[in-house]
Design a protein around this motif. Structure first.
Motif, PDB file in Angstrom:
ATOM      1  N   MET A   1       4.089   2.217 -11.805  1.00  0.00           N
ATOM      2  CA  MET A   1       3.243   1.291 -11.377  1.00  0.00           C
ATOM      3  C   MET A   1       3.690  -0.432 -11.332  1.00  0.00           C
ATOM      4  O   MET A   1       2.665  -1.163 -11.364  1.00  0.00           O
ATOM      5  CB  MET A   1       1.749   1.248 -12.121  1.00  0.00           C
ATOM      6  CG  MET A   1       1.320   2.783 -12.073  1.00  0.00           C
ATOM      7  SD  MET A   1       0.810   2.946 -10.276  1.00  0.00           S
ATOM      8  CE  MET A   1       0.636   4.462  -9.944  1.00  0.00           C
TER       9      MET A   1
ATOM     10  N   ALA B   1       3.707   5.844  -5.452  1.00  0.00           N
ATOM     11  CA  ALA B   1       3.756   5.940  -6.879  1.00  0.00           C
ATOM     12  C   ALA B   1       2.559   7.055  -7.492  1.00  0.00           C
ATOM     13  O   ALA B   1       2.827   7.673  -8.185  1.00  0.00           O
ATOM     14  CB  ALA B   1       3.723   4.517  -7.376  1.00  0.00           C
TER      15      ALA B   1
ATOM     16  N   GLU C   1       0.751  -1.246  -0.095  1.00  0.00           N
ATOM     17  CA  GLU C   1       0.258  -0.187  -0.062  1.00  0.00           C
ATOM     18  C   GLU C   1       0.982   1.198  -0.051  1.00  0.00           C
ATOM     19  O   GLU C   1       0.634   2.168  -0.695  1.00  0.00           O
ATOM     20  CB  GLU C   1      -1.020   0.069   1.155  1.00  0.00           C
ATOM     21  CG  GLU C   1      -1.853   1.336   1.480  1.00  0.00           C
ATOM     22  CD  GLU C   1      -2.706   1.381   2.407  1.00  0.00           C
ATOM     23  OE1 GLU C   1      -3.403   2.337   2.591  1.00  0.00           O
ATOM     24  OE2 GLU C   1      -2.470   0.318   3.347  1.00  0.00           O
TER      25      GLU C   1
ATOM     26  N   TYR D   1       3.961   1.772  -0.994  1.00  0.00           N
ATOM     27  CA  TYR D   1       4.723   1.894  -2.433  1.00  0.00           C
ATOM     28  C   TYR D   1       3.769   2.425  -3.421  1.00  0.00           C
ATOM     29  O   TYR D   1       3.926   3.325  -4.040  1.00  0.00           O
ATOM     30  CB  TYR D   1       5.199   0.306  -2.860  1.00  0.00           C
ATOM     31  CG  TYR D   1       5.660   0.711  -4.418  1.00  0.00           C
ATOM     32  CD1 TYR D   1       6.911   0.935  -4.353  1.00  0.00           C
ATOM     33  CD2 TYR D   1       5.018   0.597  -5.432  1.00  0.00           C
ATOM     34  CE1 TYR D   1       7.610   1.234  -5.712  1.00  0.00           C
ATOM     35  CE2 TYR D   1       5.560   0.623  -6.664  1.00  0.00           C
ATOM     36  CZ  TYR D   1       6.875   0.765  -6.860  1.00  0.00           C
ATOM     37  OH  TYR D   1       7.267   1.215  -8.039  1.00  0.00           O
ATOM     38  N   TYR D   2       2.655   1.752  -3.492  1.00  0.00           N
ATOM     39  CA  TYR D   2       1.500   2.390  -4.542  1.00  0.00           C
ATOM     40  C   TYR D   2       0.900   3.806  -4.101  1.00  0.00           C
ATOM     41  O   TYR D   2       0.580   4.541  -4.869  1.00  0.00           O
ATOM     42  CB  TYR D   2       0.402   1.436  -4.896  1.00  0.00           C
ATOM     43  CG  TYR D   2       1.087   0.328  -5.703  1.00  0.00           C
ATOM     44  CD1 TYR D   2       1.292   0.420  -7.048  1.00  0.00           C
ATOM     45  CD2 TYR D   2       1.229  -1.051  -5.361  1.00  0.00           C
ATOM     46  CE1 TYR D   2       1.949  -0.545  -7.852  1.00  0.00           C
ATOM     47  CE2 TYR D   2       1.859  -2.095  -5.931  1.00  0.00           C
ATOM     48  CZ  TYR D   2       2.268  -1.797  -7.552  1.00  0.00           C
ATOM     49  OH  TYR D   2       2.563  -2.708  -7.998  1.00  0.00           O
TER      50      TYR D   2
ATOM     51  N   GLY E   1       5.959  -2.207  -9.258  1.00  0.00           N
ATOM     52  CA  GLY E   1       6.626  -2.313  -8.347  1.00  0.00           C
ATOM     53  C   GLY E   1       7.419  -3.615  -8.209  1.00  0.00           C
ATOM     54  O   GLY E   1       8.486  -3.684  -7.713  1.00  0.00           O
TER      55      GLY E   1
END
Length: 103
Positions: A43, A21, A15, A17-18, A45
């Motif tokens: 997108m 991003a 969660e 990471y995105y 990862g």
């Protein structure tokens, strides 16, 4: 939770990471940097071997985006200064008060 505390990363790191991003993607959209940056890798990862690599990638991408925006602002400022200087040089014998200058 430290990045290296979790072998598979777990849902929290995924969660995080995105979320980062998406913030960077929003930044690219807001400042219209699409033509200067490849955003498709943001997108993806799972293209990095570890969570540390993933977050290091995001950090480098953020720094490059901020640098691009700053250089763009500096270029626009330099262009405006050049335009004013050219106008003054071409019209040095005329009234150069701010009230008389064209927009």
């Amino acid at each position: 939770m430290a990045l290296r505390d979790s072998a598979n990363g777990g849902p929290f790191l995924l969660e995080l990471y995105y979320t980062i991003a998406l913030i960077l993607l929003s930044y690219v959209n807001r400042w219209e940097l699409h033509d200067k940056v490849s955003i498709s890798a943001l997108m993806q990862g799972d293209m990095h071997a570890s969570w540390i690599d993933r977050f290091e990638y995001l950090k480098k991408k953020a720094v490059s985006l901020f640098d691009l925006r700053l250089s763009g602002e500096l270029n626009r400022a330099a262009a405006a200064i050049d335009k004013v200087r050219s106008y003054i040089e071409e019209h040095i014998g005329e009234d150069l008060s701010l009230v008389r200058l064209p927009a």
